[in-house]
Motif scaffolding. Structure first.
Motif, PDB file in Angstrom:
ATOM      1  N   MET A   1       7.609   1.400   5.228  1.00 35.83           N
ATOM      2  CA  MET A   1       7.162   1.865   3.934  1.00 35.83           C
ATOM      3  C   MET A   1       7.112   0.674   2.976  1.00 35.83           C
ATOM      4  O   MET A   1       8.069  -0.072   2.837  1.00 35.83           O
ATOM      5  N   GLU A   2       5.986   0.512   2.334  1.00 30.16           N
ATOM      6  CA  GLU A   2       5.808  -0.574   1.383  1.00 30.16           C
ATOM      7  C   GLU A   2       6.512  -0.228   0.078  1.00 30.16           C
ATOM      8  O   GLU A   2       6.414   0.889  -0.420  1.00 30.16           O
ATOM      9  N   GLN A   3       7.234  -1.219  -0.447  1.00 31.14           N
ATOM     10  CA  GLN A   3       7.909  -1.017  -1.718  1.00 31.14           C
ATOM     11  C   GLN A   3       7.330  -1.989  -2.729  1.00 31.14           C
ATOM     12  O   GLN A   3       7.035  -3.139  -2.398  1.00 31.14           O
ATOM     13  N   THR A   4       7.173  -1.535  -3.923  1.00 31.84           N
ATOM     14  CA  THR A   4       6.645  -2.393  -4.978  1.00 31.84           C
ATOM     15  C   THR A   4       7.519  -2.289  -6.211  1.00 31.84           C
ATOM     16  O   THR A   4       8.182  -1.277  -6.441  1.00 31.84           O
ATOM     17  N   LEU A   5       7.499  -3.351  -6.964  1.00 33.64           N
ATOM     18  CA  LEU A   5       8.212  -3.344  -8.236  1.00 33.64           C
ATOM     19  C   LEU A   5       7.378  -2.605  -9.269  1.00 33.64           C
ATOM     20  O   LEU A   5       6.146  -2.664  -9.245  1.00 33.64           O
ATOM     21  N   THR A   6       8.058  -1.960 -10.173  1.00 32.55           N
ATOM     22  CA  THR A   6       7.337  -1.375 -11.303  1.00 32.55           C
ATOM     23  C   THR A   6       6.940  -2.516 -12.241  1.00 32.55           C
ATOM     24  O   THR A   6       7.503  -3.623 -12.175  1.00 32.55           O
ATOM     25  N   SER A   7       6.013  -2.265 -13.109  1.00 28.53           N
ATOM     26  CA  SER A   7       5.620  -3.295 -14.077  1.00 28.53           C
ATOM     27  C   SER A   7       6.810  -3.650 -14.976  1.00 28.53           C
ATOM     28  O   SER A   7       6.981  -4.808 -15.364  1.00 28.53           O
ATOM     29  N   GLU A   8       7.645  -2.674 -15.267  1.00 26.75           N
ATOM     30  CA  GLU A   8       8.839  -2.920 -16.083  1.00 26.75           C
ATOM     31  C   GLU A   8       9.803  -3.858 -15.354  1.00 26.75           C
ATOM     32  O   GLU A   8      10.307  -4.820 -15.937  1.00 26.75           O
ATOM     33  N   GLU A   9      10.052  -3.605 -14.077  1.00 29.76           N
ATOM     34  CA  GLU A   9      10.938  -4.467 -13.289  1.00 29.76           C
ATOM     35  C   GLU A   9      10.381  -5.887 -13.201  1.00 29.76           C
ATOM     36  O   GLU A   9      11.121  -6.868 -13.329  1.00 29.76           O
ATOM     37  N   ARG A  10       9.091  -5.991 -12.987  1.00 31.00           N
ATOM     38  CA  ARG A  10       8.446  -7.302 -12.889  1.00 31.00           C
ATOM     39  C   ARG A  10       8.606  -8.085 -14.201  1.00 31.00           C
ATOM     40  O   ARG A  10       8.926  -9.269 -14.195  1.00 31.00           O
ATOM     41  N   GLU A  11       8.420  -7.419 -15.324  1.00 35.09           N
ATOM     42  CA  GLU A  11       8.552  -8.082 -16.621  1.00 35.09           C
ATOM     43  C   GLU A  11       9.996  -8.478 -16.922  1.00 35.09           C
ATOM     44  O   GLU A  11      10.253  -9.531 -17.502  1.00 35.09           O
ATOM     45  N   ILE A  12      10.936  -7.643 -16.534  1.00 30.88           N
ATOM     46  CA  ILE A  12      12.352  -7.992 -16.717  1.00 30.88           C
ATOM     47  C   ILE A  12      12.668  -9.255 -15.930  1.00 30.88           C
ATOM     48  O   ILE A  12      13.319 -10.178 -16.436  1.00 30.88           O
ATOM     49  N   MET A  13      12.188  -9.330 -14.696  1.00 37.67           N
ATOM     50  CA  MET A  13      12.440 -10.512 -13.870  1.00 37.67           C
ATOM     51  C   MET A  13      11.745 -11.742 -14.452  1.00 37.67           C
ATOM     52  O   MET A  13      12.288 -12.852 -14.406  1.00 37.67           O
ATOM     53  N   ARG A  14      10.572 -11.557 -15.022  1.00 36.71           N
ATOM     54  CA  ARG A  14       9.871 -12.679 -15.664  1.00 36.71           C
ATOM     55  C   ARG A  14      10.680 -13.187 -16.857  1.00 36.71           C
ATOM     56  O   ARG A  14      10.877 -14.388 -17.025  1.00 36.71           O
TER      57      ARG A  14
END
Length: 79
Positions: A1-14
């Protein structure tokens, strides 16, 4: 199963990356500028976490970054 980050998670990591890049060279804890540097750093961290409405990922990541940066400062003191 492919897992992806939410846009919120991606921005927090950025934002975490930018925070570490900006604060990756702390003064030694014995430096006279250290208290002011740490106060400003923690205040900036608080603003970023508040901007994410205290999202759990932001809280965990930024606390880990503070711990890591503190270790770097301690090593500058020889410890």
């Amino acid at each position: 199963m492919e897992q992806t980050l939410t846009s919120e998670e991606r921005e927090i990591m950025r934002h975490a990356f930018i925070f570490l890049k900006t604060h990756c060279n702390p003064p030694a804890n014995s430096d006279e500028c250290a208290p002011d540097w740490w106060l400003q750093t923690v205040q900036e961290m608080g603003k970023v976490c508040a901007a994410w409405d205290n999202h759990p990922l932001a809280g965990h990541i930024f606390l880990a970054l503070i711990d890591y940066i503190e270790e770097k400062a301690k090593k500058k003191n020889g410890g």
